[in-house]
Scaffold this active site. Structure first.
Site, PDB file in Angstrom:
ATOM      1  N   ARG A 107      10.532  -5.065   4.578  1.00 20.71           N
ATOM      2  CA  ARG A 107      10.206  -3.649   4.394  1.00 20.71           C
ATOM      3  C   ARG A 107      11.087  -2.751   5.271  1.00 20.71           C
ATOM      4  NH1 ARG A 107       4.072  -1.698   4.268  1.00 20.71           N
ATOM      5  NH2 ARG A 107       4.013  -2.158   6.487  1.00 20.71           N
ATOM      6  N   ARG A 111     -10.388   2.735   9.414  1.00 18.89           N
ATOM      7  CA  ARG A 111      -9.989   1.357   9.686  1.00 18.89           C
ATOM      8  C   ARG A 111     -11.107   0.589  10.367  1.00 18.89           C
ATOM      9  NH1 ARG A 111      -4.257   2.159   9.623  1.00 18.89           N
ATOM     10  NH2 ARG A 111      -3.016   0.289   9.879  1.00 18.89           N
ATOM     11  N   ARG A 154      10.265  -0.625  10.897  1.00 16.54           N
ATOM     12  CA  ARG A 154       9.267  -0.095  11.826  1.00 16.54           C
ATOM     13  C   ARG A 154       8.954  -1.125  12.907  1.00 16.54           C
ATOM     14  NH1 ARG A 154       4.593   1.821   7.733  1.00 16.54           N
ATOM     15  NH2 ARG A 154       3.492   0.439   9.125  1.00 16.54           N
ATOM     16  N   LYS A 202       0.820  -1.215   0.000  1.00 15.90           N
ATOM     17  CA  LYS A 202       0.000   0.000   0.000  1.00 15.90           C
ATOM     18  C   LYS A 202       0.860   1.274   0.000  1.00 15.90           C
ATOM     19  CE  LYS A 202      -2.660  -0.225   3.522  1.00 15.90           C
ATOM     20  NZ  LYS A 202      -2.914   0.929   4.382  1.00 15.90           N
ATOM     21  N   ARG A 232      -1.295  -7.445  13.840  1.00 18.43           N
ATOM     22  CA  ARG A 232      -1.881  -6.522  12.859  1.00 18.43           C
ATOM     23  C   ARG A 232      -2.755  -7.258  11.847  1.00 18.43           C
ATOM     24  NH1 ARG A 232       2.661  -3.404  10.110  1.00 18.43           N
ATOM     25  NH2 ARG A 232       1.055  -1.977   9.415  1.00 18.43           N
TER      26      ARG A 232
HETATM   27  P1  AMP Z   1      -0.199   2.102   9.162  1.00 12.50           P
HETATM   28  O1  AMP Z   1       1.018   2.858   8.812  1.00 12.50           O
HETATM   29  O2  AMP Z   1      -1.434   2.612   8.472  1.00 12.50           O
HETATM   30  O3  AMP Z   1      -0.050   0.625   9.010  1.00 12.50           O
HETATM   31  O4  AMP Z   1      -0.467   2.385  10.728  1.00 12.50           O
HETATM   32  C1  AMP Z   1       0.457   1.996  11.717  1.00 12.50           C
HETATM   33  C2  AMP Z   1      -0.251   1.884  13.064  1.00 12.50           C
HETATM   34  O5  AMP Z   1      -0.830   3.162  13.430  1.00 12.50           O
HETATM   35  C3  AMP Z   1      -1.415   0.908  13.094  1.00 12.50           C
HETATM   36  O6  AMP Z   1      -0.975  -0.425  13.308  1.00 12.50           O
HETATM   37  C4  AMP Z   1      -2.223   1.448  14.265  1.00 12.50           C
HETATM   38  O7  AMP Z   1      -1.628   1.132  15.502  1.00 12.50           O
HETATM   39  C5  AMP Z   1      -2.076   2.957  14.094  1.00 12.50           C
HETATM   40  N1  AMP Z   1      -3.159   3.494  13.231  1.00 12.50           N
HETATM   41  C6  AMP Z   1      -2.993   4.139  12.054  1.00 12.50           C
HETATM   42  N2  AMP Z   1      -4.173   4.506  11.534  1.00 12.50           N
HETATM   43  C7  AMP Z   1      -5.119   4.085  12.396  1.00 12.50           C
HETATM   44  C8  AMP Z   1      -6.538   4.139  12.414  1.00 12.50           C
HETATM   45  N3  AMP Z   1      -7.217   4.709  11.403  1.00 12.50           N
HETATM   46  N4  AMP Z   1      -7.191   3.600  13.468  1.00 12.50           N
HETATM   47  C9  AMP Z   1      -6.521   3.039  14.484  1.00 12.50           C
HETATM   48  N5  AMP Z   1      -5.192   2.918  14.515  1.00 12.50           N
HETATM   49  C10 AMP Z   1      -4.477   3.437  13.497  1.00 12.50           C
END
Ligand code: AMP
Length: 256
Positions: free
Chosen positions: A157, A118, A190, A41, A201
């Site tokens: 990654r 989400r 990360r 993504k 996740r």
């Molecule tokens: P991402 O980079 O989108 O994979 O986000 C990394 C982490 O940020 C996720 O695993 C969540 O812990 C938190 N996070 C990001 N966006 C959201 C969201 N819309 N709702 C809840 N947690 C979020």
């Protein structure tokens, strides 16, 4: 991330005005990006925002930026701890953060929302925010990939500590190992890309985000895109899905 000024508006809160640039297509695009972790993504988001000059609005980037910030509120500190465990941050916190930055959703170049919504609650909140702004979402672009391919991709990654660009040790290696091609900062893995966090996740995605596919499908706003194959092929599929939506509604709905 098409423009550092707009990125700052998203990451730090107050939106900074700038001269609008001419758009490459007939109008701005307004999309949500969906897909399980590891589906590519981030890579696709980068290419889509470059192609369409939309603003890349990633809620994950907000939490990663907060992790490095000096002064963060107790609520944000708790949110960052959730992220580091691979859990979802509470709907309330995420919705507040997006609402504070809602001017980014009216950006001249449109937007690509990455990581939000989400949950169904967040999707309803987004509908309400967009309705208040008089902005219509084009669709959700949902990238799909078989689970074993997802697992294979995740371990390699690497993310840039400076500009958040994403690399992969096998499929998209940087020119110099461990160094970002764009800004020369060091690359890191990360916390939420580590194996034990990834498992959490994936489960969280299935339970919380999976139902969003139905939510957008029922609203007639779902574009499913296969994420199999190399990033160029995936990008071409995503691009034609976006162009298909633009052709359906050449004039975007947005109140001036
Ligand atoms: P991402 O980079 O989108 O994979 O986000 C990394 C982490 O940020 C996720 O695993 C969540 O812990 C938190 N996070 C990001 N966006 C959201 C969201 N819309 N709702 C809840 N947690 C979020």
């Amino acid at each position: 991330m098409n423009d550092s000024t707009e990125r700052q508006g998203w990451l730090q809160g107050p939106h900074v005005a700038r001269e609008p640039e001419p758009l490459p297509y007939q109008r701005a695009v307004r999309f949500v990006l969906l897909g399980p972790p590891g589906v590519g993504k981030g890579t696709q988001a980068e290419r889509i925002v470059r192609e369409f000059r939309a603003c890349h609005l990633s809620t994950g980037d907000l939490f990663r930026a907060a992790k490095c910030a000096e002064h963060v509120s107790p609520a944000m500190r708790a949110a960052v701890a959730c992220m580091q465990r691979g859990e979802l941050v509470s709907d309330e916190i995420v919705i507040d953060l997006v609402r504070e930055r809602s001017s980014c959703l009216r950006c001249h170049g449109g937007f690509l929302l990455d990581g939000f919504p989400r949950t169904i609650l967040q999707a309803r909140a987004l509908d309400a925010i967009l309705q208040d702004l008089g902005v219509e979402l084009d669709a959700a672009l949902a990238f799909e990939l078989p689970i074993d391919e997802v697992i294979e991709r995740l371990g390699g990654r690497r993310t840039c500590s400076g500009c958040a660009a994403v690399f992969h040790v096998v499929s998209r290696p940087p020119l110099r190992e461990g160094i970002c091609d764009h800004c020369r900062s060091t690359l890191f893995q990360r916390d939420d890309d580590r194996e034990e966090t990834i498992r959490v996740r994936m489960r969280v995605y299935e339970e919380s985000t999976g139902p969003l596919i139905d939510y957008f499908a029922r609203a007639g706003k779902l574009e499913l895109v296969s994420a199999s194959g190399d990033p160029d092929m995936v990008f071409e599929r995503g691009k034609s899905a976006i162009l298909g939506r633009l052709a359906l509604t050449p004039q975007a709905s947005v109140v001036a």
